[in-house]
Design a protein around this motif. Structure first.
Motif, mmCIF file in Angstrom:
data_model
loop_
_atom_site.group_PDB
_atom_site.id
_atom_site.type_symbol
_atom_site.label_atom_id
_atom_site.label_comp_id
_atom_site.label_asym_id
_atom_site.label_seq_id
_atom_site.Cartn_x
_atom_site.Cartn_y
_atom_site.Cartn_z
ATOM 1 N N ALA A 79 10.852 -1.200 37.066
ATOM 2 C CA ALA A 79 10.781 -1.035 35.615
ATOM 3 C C ALA A 79 11.971 -0.234 35.128
ATOM 4 C CB ALA A 79 9.486 -0.346 35.234
ATOM 5 N N GLY A 80 12.456 -0.571 33.915
ATOM 6 C CA GLY A 80 13.571 0.167 33.349
ATOM 7 C C GLY A 80 13.136 1.494 32.765
ATOM 8 N N VAL A 81 14.107 2.326 32.446
ATOM 9 C CA VAL A 81 13.868 3.651 31.878
ATOM 10 C C VAL A 81 13.735 3.543 30.365
ATOM 11 C CG1 VAL A 81 14.883 5.944 31.532
ATOM 12 C CG2 VAL A 81 15.093 4.794 33.744
ATOM 13 N N ARG A 82 12.775 4.265 29.780
ATOM 14 C CA ARG A 82 12.625 4.386 28.334
ATOM 15 C C ARG A 82 12.978 5.815 27.947
ATOM 16 N NH1 ARG A 82 12.269 -0.138 29.540
ATOM 17 N NH2 ARG A 82 10.827 -1.750 28.803
ATOM 18 N N ALA A 83 13.878 5.974 26.996
ATOM 19 C CA ALA A 83 14.292 7.316 26.597
ATOM 20 C C ALA A 83 14.633 7.329 25.113
ATOM 21 C CB ALA A 83 15.497 7.776 27.419
ATOM 22 N N THR A 84 14.262 8.436 24.447
ATOM 23 C CA THR A 84 14.528 8.579 23.016
ATOM 24 C C THR A 84 15.088 9.961 22.732
ATOM 25 O OG1 THR A 84 12.701 7.090 22.450
ATOM 26 C CG2 THR A 84 13.527 8.515 20.697
ATOM 27 N N ALA A 85 16.103 10.016 21.895
ATOM 28 C CA ALA A 85 16.652 11.283 21.408
ATOM 29 C C ALA A 85 16.456 11.341 19.895
ATOM 30 C CB ALA A 85 18.134 11.396 21.759
ATOM 31 N N ARG A 86 16.021 12.508 19.398
ATOM 32 C CA ARG A 86 15.741 12.664 17.964
ATOM 33 C C ARG A 86 16.480 13.878 17.418
ATOM 34 N NH1 ARG A 86 10.813 11.301 20.333
ATOM 35 N NH2 ARG A 86 9.943 9.306 19.588
ATOM 36 N N ILE A 87 17.103 13.669 16.246
ATOM 37 C CA ILE A 87 17.849 14.736 15.581
ATOM 38 C C ILE A 87 17.477 14.725 14.105
ATOM 39 C CG2 ILE A 87 20.125 15.721 15.098
ATOM 40 C CD1 ILE A 87 21.196 13.776 17.314
ATOM 41 N N ALA A 88 17.151 15.893 13.572
ATOM 42 C CA ALA A 88 16.923 16.029 12.129
ATOM 43 C C ALA A 88 17.757 17.200 11.628
ATOM 44 C CB ALA A 88 15.444 16.249 11.828
ATOM 45 N N ALA A 89 18.492 16.989 10.547
ATOM 46 C CA ALA A 89 19.366 18.017 9.991
ATOM 47 C C ALA A 89 18.952 18.330 8.562
ATOM 48 C CB ALA A 89 20.822 17.549 10.029
ATOM 49 N N ARG A 90 18.949 19.638 8.229
ATOM 50 C CA ARG A 90 18.568 20.081 6.886
ATOM 51 C C ARG A 90 19.520 21.167 6.393
ATOM 52 N NH1 ARG A 90 12.025 20.960 7.695
ATOM 53 N NH2 ARG A 90 11.489 18.769 8.119
ATOM 54 N N ASP A 91 19.636 21.263 5.089
ATOM 55 C CA ASP A 91 20.370 22.365 4.473
ATOM 56 C C ASP A 91 19.621 23.652 4.785
ATOM 57 O OD1 ASP A 91 21.587 24.207 2.820
ATOM 58 O OD2 ASP A 91 21.538 22.940 1.038
ATOM 59 N N ASP A 92 20.306 24.651 5.350
ATOM 60 C CA ASP A 92 19.614 25.884 5.726
ATOM 61 C C ASP A 92 19.509 26.890 4.586
ATOM 62 O OD1 ASP A 92 22.147 26.987 5.522
ATOM 63 O OD2 ASP A 92 22.340 27.486 7.652
ATOM 64 N N GLY A 93 20.055 26.540 3.405
ATOM 65 C CA GLY A 93 19.977 27.439 2.269
ATOM 66 C C GLY A 93 20.978 28.573 2.294
ATOM 67 N N ARG A 94 21.817 28.620 3.302
ATOM 68 C CA ARG A 94 22.818 29.688 3.436
ATOM 69 C C ARG A 94 24.226 29.116 3.576
ATOM 70 N NH1 ARG A 94 18.999 30.736 7.257
ATOM 71 N NH2 ARG A 94 20.497 30.341 8.922
ATOM 72 N N GLY A 95 24.395 27.874 3.128
ATOM 73 C CA GLY A 95 25.712 27.245 3.222
ATOM 74 C C GLY A 95 25.972 26.547 4.527
ATOM 75 N N GLY A 96 24.928 26.350 5.326
ATOM 76 C CA GLY A 96 25.082 25.669 6.605
ATOM 77 C C GLY A 96 24.039 24.588 6.783
ATOM 78 N N THR A 97 23.951 24.071 7.980
ATOM 79 C CA THR A 97 23.004 23.000 8.318
ATOM 80 C C THR A 97 22.179 23.421 9.522
ATOM 81 O OG1 THR A 97 24.466 21.270 7.458
ATOM 82 C CG2 THR A 97 22.764 20.590 9.023
ATOM 83 N N SER A 98 20.856 23.343 9.385
ATOM 84 C CA SER A 98 19.965 23.657 10.497
ATOM 85 C C SER A 98 19.504 22.369 11.175
ATOM 86 C CB SER A 98 18.749 24.448 10.007
ATOM 87 O OG SER A 98 17.966 23.657 9.122
ATOM 88 N N LEU A 99 18.994 22.512 12.394
ATOM 89 C CA LEU A 99 18.520 21.366 13.172
ATOM 90 C C LEU A 99 17.068 21.628 13.598
ATOM 91 C CD1 LEU A 99 21.656 20.779 15.430
ATOM 92 C CD2 LEU A 99 21.015 19.497 13.379
ATOM 93 N N PRO A 100 16.114 21.394 12.692
ATOM 94 C CA PRO A 100 14.716 21.636 13.053
ATOM 95 C C PRO A 100 14.202 20.722 14.153
ATOM 96 C CG PRO A 100 14.868 20.519 10.936
ATOM 97 C CD PRO A 100 16.251 20.942 11.300
ATOM 98 N N VAL A 101 14.850 19.568 14.351
ATOM 99 C CA VAL A 101 14.492 18.671 15.441
ATOM 100 C C VAL A 101 15.751 18.368 16.242
ATOM 101 C CG1 VAL A 101 13.566 16.424 16.100
ATOM 102 C CG2 VAL A 101 12.614 17.619 14.120
ATOM 103 N N LEU A 102 15.702 18.683 17.532
ATOM 104 C CA LEU A 102 16.812 18.380 18.445
ATOM 105 C C LEU A 102 16.190 18.200 19.829
ATOM 106 C CD1 LEU A 102 19.917 18.121 18.683
ATOM 107 C CD2 LEU A 102 19.967 20.525 19.362
ATOM 108 N N GLU A 103 15.816 16.986 20.129
ATOM 109 C CA GLU A 103 15.097 16.737 21.374
ATOM 110 C C GLU A 103 15.526 15.411 21.986
ATOM 111 O OE1 GLU A 103 11.139 17.043 19.780
ATOM 112 O OE2 GLU A 103 11.020 14.893 19.376
#
Length: 254
Positions: free
Chosen positions: A3-27
């Motif tokens: 059987a083949g390999v199943r793999a998923t990567a997830r990224i979510a980016a949001r404005d952190d409110g301080r002039g930058g970008t946060s990553l609440p999801v990085l898996e």
């Protein structure tokens, strides 16, 4: 049959409110490891690191990324992706799913995808953009490693902007592909093909004119604030040079 390999990567980016970008999801799991690296200004930069070879025959990899309003996300990869035959029979898949909100920005700039001899890979990229979203999407494909014939490679890119279709195109190369894929009307003997899609609201006010970028590359405005660059080259290095030059030119024009 293995059987083949199943793999998923997830990224979510949001404005952190301080002039930058946060990553609440990085898996990521299996062969799809994610690492945050130093960004520039307000952007968050993520590197996709392959923890093992692949995709191999029968594997199914998926990368999902979303940039919310005010977020700036840049995604790259540590090395080229090499599609290999593997022990499992059948087609392997690599799915890319990108979503950008109004006022968000996402740059998808991975290294090349190499189709090794004997491999069979289907790449599906689906992008959903809200009105006012910004995108840079680069796709580079190399048919075969040095001195070898390529595997079979099929790739489809679909993009929707503000709920409307912006781009839908598909290409298949290698063994079993429709006749003529390597002929003068398609690849003309080249082994590296790529495209660069740039979506910016500014293009609505300052349209970009269609033009040739040498004998085997062109820039075309799309029916929306977007331009598409397509290019052929003899190798990956020459292809990257063409795409980098036009991206730098577009940045300087605005």
């Amino acid at each position: 049959m293995t059987a083949g390999v199943r793999a998923t990567a997830r990224i979510a980016a949001r404005d952190d409110g301080r002039g930058g970008t946060s990553l609440p999801v990085l898996e990521g799991d299996g062969p799809l490891a994610l690492r945050r690296t130093r960004g520039v200004g307000s952007e968050a930069r993520v590197m996709l690191v392959g923890a093992m070879s692949g995709p191999l025959g029968g594997d199914h990899f998926t990368v999902e990324a979303a940039a919310a309003e005010g977020a700036r996300l840049h995604i790259g990869s540590a090395a080229a992706t090499i599609a290999l035959p593997g022990q499992a029979k059948g087609e392997s898949r690599y799915d890319v799913r990108l979503k950008v909100a109004d006022g968000g920005e996402l740059c998808w700039l991975p290294e090349q995808l190499i189709s090794a001899n004997g491999s069979d890979l289907y790449v599906s990229s689906r992008i959903e953009l809200a009105a006012g979203a910004r995108l840079v999407f680069r796709e580079e494909q190399v048919l075969g490693r040095a001195g070898e014939e390529p595997g079979r490679l099929s790739s489809r890119l679909t993009v929707r902007l503000g709920g409307q279709a912006l781009l839908d195109q598909e290409v298949t190369c290698g063994p079993g592909a429709p006749g003529g894929w390597d002929g003068p009307a398609v690849l003309a003997g080249h082994r590296a093909l790529g495209q660069l899609l740039v979506v910016r609201p500014e293009f609505a006010d300052v349209p970009v004119q269609a033009r040739l970028l040498g004998e085997y590359a062109s820039l075309m405005p799309l029916a929306g604030p977007a331009v598409l660059v397509t290019a052929l080259a003899s190798d990956a290095l020459r292809l990257r040079r063409v795409l980098d030059d036009v991206l730098n030119s577009l940045s300087q024009d605005l």
